[in-house]
Design an enzyme around this catalytic site. Structure first.
Site, PDB file in Angstrom:
ATOM      1  N   SER A 159       0.823  -1.222   0.000  1.00  0.00           N
ATOM      2  CA  SER A 159       0.000   0.000   0.000  1.00  0.00           C
ATOM      3  C   SER A 159       0.847   1.258   0.000  1.00  0.00           C
ATOM      4  O   SER A 159       0.515   2.241  -0.668  1.00  0.00           O
ATOM      5  CB  SER A 159      -0.931   0.019   1.211  1.00  0.00           C
ATOM      6  N   LYS A 170      -9.133  -5.729  10.557  1.00  0.00           N
ATOM      7  CA  LYS A 170     -10.278  -5.314   9.741  1.00  0.00           C
ATOM      8  C   LYS A 170     -11.643  -5.444  10.438  1.00  0.00           C
ATOM      9  O   LYS A 170     -12.571  -4.704  10.140  1.00  0.00           O
ATOM     10  CB  LYS A 170     -10.315  -6.122   8.440  1.00  0.00           C
ATOM     11  N   GLY A 179     -10.899 -14.270   4.632  1.00  0.00           N
ATOM     12  CA  GLY A 179     -11.093 -12.822   4.698  1.00  0.00           C
ATOM     13  C   GLY A 179     -11.493 -12.180   3.380  1.00  0.00           C
ATOM     14  O   GLY A 179     -12.500 -11.473   3.306  1.00  0.00           O
ATOM     15  N   ARG A 233     -12.301 -25.765   1.562  1.00  0.00           N
ATOM     16  CA  ARG A 233     -11.713 -26.975   2.156  1.00  0.00           C
ATOM     17  C   ARG A 233     -12.448 -27.340   3.443  1.00  0.00           C
ATOM     18  O   ARG A 233     -12.860 -28.478   3.632  1.00  0.00           O
ATOM     19  CB  ARG A 233     -10.228 -26.721   2.432  1.00  0.00           C
TER      20      ARG A 233
HETATM   21  P1  NAP Z   1      -7.541 -16.385   4.892  1.00  0.00           P
HETATM   22  O1  NAP Z   1      -8.571 -15.566   5.576  1.00  0.00           O
HETATM   23  O2  NAP Z   1      -6.458 -17.005   5.681  1.00  0.00           O
HETATM   24  O3  NAP Z   1      -8.320 -17.542   4.066  1.00  0.00           O
HETATM   25  C1  NAP Z   1      -7.583 -18.546   3.393  1.00  0.00           C
HETATM   26  C2  NAP Z   1      -8.525 -19.421   2.570  1.00  0.00           C
HETATM   27  O4  NAP Z   1      -7.709 -20.316   1.806  1.00  0.00           O
HETATM   28  C3  NAP Z   1      -9.471 -20.300   3.390  1.00  0.00           C
HETATM   29  O5  NAP Z   1     -10.667 -20.458   2.683  1.00  0.00           O
HETATM   30  C4  NAP Z   1      -8.681 -21.625   3.462  1.00  0.00           C
HETATM   31  O6  NAP Z   1      -9.509 -22.756   3.649  1.00  0.00           O
HETATM   32  C5  NAP Z   1      -8.098 -21.674   2.068  1.00  0.00           C
HETATM   33  N1  NAP Z   1      -6.916 -22.516   1.973  1.00  0.00           N
HETATM   34  C6  NAP Z   1      -5.654 -22.216   2.434  1.00  0.00           C
HETATM   35  N2  NAP Z   1      -4.821 -23.226   2.140  1.00  0.00           N
HETATM   36  C7  NAP Z   1      -5.542 -24.166   1.493  1.00  0.00           C
HETATM   37  C8  NAP Z   1      -5.252 -25.448   0.924  1.00  0.00           C
HETATM   38  N3  NAP Z   1      -3.996 -25.947   0.969  1.00  0.00           N
HETATM   39  N4  NAP Z   1      -6.239 -26.125   0.324  1.00  0.00           N
HETATM   40  C9  NAP Z   1      -7.494 -25.641   0.253  1.00  0.00           C
HETATM   41  N5  NAP Z   1      -7.848 -24.435   0.770  1.00  0.00           N
HETATM   42  C10 NAP Z   1      -6.881 -23.720   1.374  1.00  0.00           C
HETATM   43  O7  NAP Z   1      -6.795 -15.538   3.751  1.00  0.00           O
HETATM   44  P2  NAP Z   1      -7.298 -14.209   2.972  1.00  0.00           P
HETATM   45  O8  NAP Z   1      -6.912 -13.024   3.759  1.00  0.00           O
HETATM   46  O9  NAP Z   1      -8.715 -14.385   2.579  1.00  0.00           O
HETATM   47  O10 NAP Z   1      -6.317 -14.230   1.697  1.00  0.00           O
HETATM   48  C11 NAP Z   1      -6.426 -15.241   0.704  1.00  0.00           C
HETATM   49  C12 NAP Z   1      -5.546 -14.872  -0.499  1.00  0.00           C
HETATM   50  O11 NAP Z   1      -6.069 -13.683  -1.107  1.00  0.00           O
HETATM   51  C13 NAP Z   1      -4.087 -14.556  -0.131  1.00  0.00           C
HETATM   52  O12 NAP Z   1      -3.245 -15.045  -1.151  1.00  0.00           O
HETATM   53  C14 NAP Z   1      -4.041 -13.034  -0.118  1.00  0.00           C
HETATM   54  O13 NAP Z   1      -2.761 -12.520  -0.445  1.00  0.00           O
HETATM   55  C15 NAP Z   1      -5.036 -12.703  -1.214  1.00  0.00           C
HETATM   56  N6  NAP Z   1      -5.666 -11.385  -1.066  1.00  0.00           N
HETATM   57  C16 NAP Z   1      -5.777 -10.621  -2.184  1.00  0.00           C
HETATM   58  C17 NAP Z   1      -6.355  -9.374  -2.125  1.00  0.00           C
HETATM   59  C18 NAP Z   1      -6.447  -8.545  -3.369  1.00  0.00           C
HETATM   60  O14 NAP Z   1      -6.787  -7.363  -3.273  1.00  0.00           O
HETATM   61  N7  NAP Z   1      -6.177  -9.101  -4.514  1.00  0.00           N
HETATM   62  C19 NAP Z   1      -6.865  -8.908  -0.896  1.00  0.00           C
HETATM   63  C20 NAP Z   1      -6.749  -9.714   0.231  1.00  0.00           C
HETATM   64  C21 NAP Z   1      -6.159 -10.961   0.127  1.00  0.00           C
HETATM   65  P3  NAP Z   1      -9.881 -23.270   5.147  1.00  0.00           P
HETATM   66  O15 NAP Z   1     -11.043 -22.422   5.569  1.00  0.00           O
HETATM   67  O16 NAP Z   1     -10.213 -24.682   4.968  1.00  0.00           O
HETATM   68  O17 NAP Z   1      -8.659 -23.050   6.008  1.00  0.00           O
END
Ligand code: NAP
Length: 282
Positions: free
Chosen positions: A18, A64, A136, A157
């Site tokens: 950011s 958040k 998230g 998952r």
């Molecule tokens: P989070 O809250 O930790 O959620 C992770 C998700 O991934 C959960 O649904 C988890 O499933 C799943 N997961 C993780 N490892 C897995 C595996 N080996 N097999 C199957 N499912 C798996 O993370 P988040 O903050 O939402 O972020 C997720 C991704 O989005 C990250 O790469 C982050 O950098 C990216 N992101 C991008 C933006 C953007 O603006 N583009 C914004 C925020 C985040 P379970 O529920 O089963 O654990």
């Protein structure tokens, strides 16, 4: 023009993109404003928010949701998503240093998702969206899909998390089993596949949330993961001719929306994207 102070709070915050992204905007538009990356520990969050040292803040993990308790007002979309990623402090112009500003909470992630599709002329109305992941970033994307009248199928998952999120957000999604989905021979009827999991993120770049054999050329693929720029999912999809959208676009567009809220300016999207790309693995 008076310089304004902006920043992002999180814990940890060292790797946030950011700061360079917003600084690139101020440089490009010749604005005197500043943008800091501030490490705020959870136990210090309330005091930090109430001390109002900034004109506007972005909020990232882990604050958040918790930050919502310390704000004066929360906008509707942030209420729907149940998370805030942008705060605007409103001060009276005549007494800028003496009055207590109002802290208003917004969430620009849903708009960020929506605008990254709009940029590619994709309309979500009545489209069948398959969303993988219930963490998230999924929350904002699901609300954006709901508000744009897409039909949502959600898989995760941990299935129970998807069931809970569907109820909490009231999005009327169809929940399907992730293990079954990826071992089947075909997907349910889908226009757009949205990866909101962290699968494929650096350093585990050889993984994809969905086997290549399930992708069809008519699928639109959105991957929220932005590091690397081209995830395995994006590469697989490109190889069979799908339209693909990287998470970089959402990242840039959520930042752009924060700037519209704080300053009422139209941000230079390309300069923001160029700056972010300098910091990513290709
Ligand atoms: P989070 O809250 O930790 O959620 C992770 C998700 O991934 C959960 O649904 C988890 O499933 C799943 N997961 C993780 N490892 C897995 C595996 N080996 N097999 C199957 N499912 C798996 O993370 P988040 O903050 O939402 O972020 C997720 C991704 O989005 C990250 O790469 C982050 O950098 C990216 N992101 C991008 C933006 C953007 O603006 N583009 C914004 C925020 C985040 P379970 O529920 O089963 O654990």
């Amino acid at each position: 023009m008076n310089p304004k102070k902006f920043g992002v709070i999180g814990h940890p915050i060292a790797h946030s993109l950011s700061k360079p992204m917003h600084e690139a905007v101020f440089k490009e538009l010749n604005l005197p404003h500043t943008y800091d990356a501030i490490d705020v520990k959870p136990e210090d969050l309330k005091d930090f928010i109430k001390s109002n040292p900034y004109d506007g803040l972005n909020v990232t993990i882990p604050h958040k949701v918790e930050v919502m308790k310390h704000l004066d007002e929360i906008k509707n979309e942030a209420k729907q998503i149940q998370a805030v990623n942008t705060i605007k402090y409103i001060r009276h112009h005549d007494t800028p240093n003496t009055d207590t500003p109002k802290a208003i909470g917004h969430n620009t992630d849903a708009t960020g998702f929506q605008n990254s599709l709009k940029e590619e002329n994709i309309n979500l109305e009545n489209k069948n969206a398959l969303v993988i992941g219930a963490g998230g970033v999924s929350r904002a994307i699901l609300i954006s899909l709901k508000n744009n009248n897409a039909n949502i199928t959600l898989t995760n998952r941990t299935k129970q998390k998807a069931i809970n999120l569907n109820q909490q957000l009231n999005i009327n999604a169809k929940i399907i089993d992730y293990e079954q989905l990826i071992t089947n021979n075909q997907l349910p009827e889908t226009d757009i596949i949205v990866n909101t999991t962290s699968i494929g993120m650096h350093p585990n770049t050889e993984h994809s949330p969905i086997p290549k054999k399930l992708l069809k050329p008519n699928h639109i693929i959105f991957d929220a993961v932005y590091n690397p720029l081209k995830t395995k999912l994006i590469k697989d999809a490109e190889a069979i001719g799908c339209k693909t959208i990287s998470g970089v676009n959402m990242l840039v567009h959520q930042g752009a929306e924060s700037l519209r809220i704080w300053l009422g300016i139209e941000p230079p999207i390309q300069a923001m994207k160029d700056e972010v790309l300098k910091h990513l693995i290709n």
